[in-house]
Design an enzyme around this catalytic site. Sequence first.
Site, mmCIF file in Angstrom:
data_model
loop_
_atom_site.group_PDB
_atom_site.id
_atom_site.type_symbol
_atom_site.label_atom_id
_atom_site.label_comp_id
_atom_site.label_asym_id
_atom_site.label_seq_id
_atom_site.Cartn_x
_atom_site.Cartn_y
_atom_site.Cartn_z
ATOM 1 N N CYS A 69 1.994 0.117 2.653
ATOM 2 C CA CYS A 69 2.298 -0.929 1.681
ATOM 3 C C CYS A 69 1.955 -0.545 0.239
ATOM 4 C CB CYS A 69 1.582 -2.222 2.066
ATOM 5 S SG CYS A 69 -0.119 -1.984 2.606
ATOM 6 N N GLU A 83 -8.918 6.687 3.930
ATOM 7 C CA GLU A 83 -7.576 7.012 4.438
ATOM 8 C C GLU A 83 -6.482 6.267 3.688
ATOM 9 O OE1 GLU A 83 -7.893 6.164 8.581
ATOM 10 O OE2 GLU A 83 -8.914 8.053 9.036
ATOM 11 N N HIS A 136 -0.184 -7.474 -2.727
ATOM 12 C CA HIS A 136 -1.040 -6.445 -3.329
ATOM 13 C C HIS A 136 -0.726 -6.321 -4.816
ATOM 14 C CE1 HIS A 136 -2.257 -5.365 0.579
ATOM 15 N NE2 HIS A 136 -1.786 -4.140 0.697
#
Lengths: 334, 334
Positions: free
Chosen positions: B129, B210, B243
């Site tokens: 994303c 990550e 986001h």
Amino acid sequence: MALPVVAIVGATGAVGVELLECLEQRDFPLSELRLLASARSAGKTMTFKGKEITIQALDENSFDGVNIALFSAGGSISKVYGPIAVKAGAVVVDNSSAFRQDPNVPLVVPEVNPEAVKQHQGIIANPNCSTIIALVPLWPLHVKNRITRFIAATYQAASGAGAAAMEELREGTRAYLEGKPFTPTVLPHPYAFNLFSHNAKVDPANGYNEEEMKMVKETWKIFGDADIRISATCVRVPVLRAHSEALTVEFERPITPAEVKDILATAPGVRIVDDVEKNYFPMPVDASGQGDILVGRIRQDISDPSGRSIQLFVAGDQLLKGAALNAVQIAELL
Amino acid sequence: MALPVVAIVGATGAVGVELLECLEQRDFPLSELRLLASARSAGKTMTFKGKEITIQALDENSFDGVNIALFSAGGSISKVYGPIAVKAGAVVVDNSSAFRQDPNVPLVVPEVNPEAVKQHQGIIANPNCSTIIALVPLWPLHVKNRITRFIAATYQAASGAGAAAMEELREGTRAYLEGKPFTPTVLPHPYAFNLFSHNAKVDPANGYNEEEMKMVKETWKIFGDADIRISATCVRVPVLRAHSEALTVEFERPITPAEVKDILATAPGVRIVDDVEKNYFPMPVDASGQGDILVGRIRQDISDPSGRSIQLFVAGDQLLKGAALNAVQIAELL
């Protein structure tokens, strides 16, 4: 030497309450504490060291006999009453932005430039919260290896806009969870489960808002180095009282995360929170109520192959080290 | 040509629900929609175009007759059932990170590298994303003036950790407001009015998690340019489903905010929200439910005197363009 008479201007505000707390907790030596606020709050009382103190309405005679006046009632109050307090013989520690860029006013973070206090001509300015929170950990690094550039992205709490904004965040969130409509009145945008670019005025000439430019200009003044290249993106996040910042910092010479950790391990006002194994790093919930700036995510910036850049994530209590505590520390230097 | 049979793997998850919605809203041509989930959800129904579809438990025979399988049930499910679906004759569009770095698997953002779809050998990966949300606006800029470096600080929503994390944010916040204790079980840290470094595993060798390294490596693969120097700080903020990202972008040659605005004004999948006068910029509340990536705070980075750097603030719906919509767009390319 007689103990000083201390006044708090804006005693009922979010920072005012913390100023009183800090004076009590640090057992600040004083002979009298005078609480000043708007006429609306006059007559109410606040508790200091177990005693009730009645709040007085701020006026031109409020500073008779005051030695140290801690101002936190906004820039316009500071501009009017700051000089009045100085005339009455007080030293003003001002939490607003009113005098920060005045060349005759020292701008002080006690861990960075305590000696600047001596040059005051009656007023000492307390820097902006975002600036203080970044500079406490950056200064000891800058001393060892000059910082040439830093880029900040902030995650700023509601408290920076005052107690009413904190309440608006709580109330707006409560309404959201109950499926009720809510119209913000303190901040310009919905705050519940949302975030927005800092509401300070944006300069159409360069696209930066005043909060971001404070970070640039205040750093230059406090570090005494206007050649550091700085840019910031200041964002309000739905957090109550601690600011966080993602910092990318470029140094004159190569530097390693191990060196940064070594330097910060003994730096005043800094606590390293950097547990890679447990994925535990600085968080507002841990910074709240703490005087120290939490620093973690200390790593070599992999986007700079010269080895001169470090990335950090920091969190600090906006009301304490970002405001009240720093002001009381300045007063202690007096 | 017969209309394809489409399967959604993980139909009841946060992204699964949006996949179904996207297929319906975009009137995706299909002859059958098969909903697959864990045995726990089997037998329940979901509504597609006014008809109830019964959810089936995912097993080795689930893909018989399926032409397109949209996977969004986590990496381990994709690793086991992705190859089974391919063997059954389906093309897999996988939303997990399982195959993203496989050289035989195209990693596709339709606005950036649609042609890569053609090279698939049964599986096409949907990027992370945060990567998609950054790359949709960065690609048209990169085409005109190569990006040499970018630094991202993210403000990531709960939805990235699934529907249970969104519920945990709501419930934890409700408990906080009621003064009740709350112990998080989905995410590792308190989430109410708090934020924390992304909970993905941190590599002790370089200090990046990550999530941050996905942004680096996926950008290299999607842009076909592994010389771009990238670093990210990924942070979870108490926002539900969109986001945001603060981006500092360095180009090969000098570039101005006006040029950036010109390029982005006609870029597919981008909407400029950059009202300096009204202090109105991209916000999660506006990005939620939108397919476009909102882009604003477009300004010359004042920390780069070469004039080659731009700062941006972007927001995008994590569940839509960050996941489901991008996957459906990939399926449309098939």
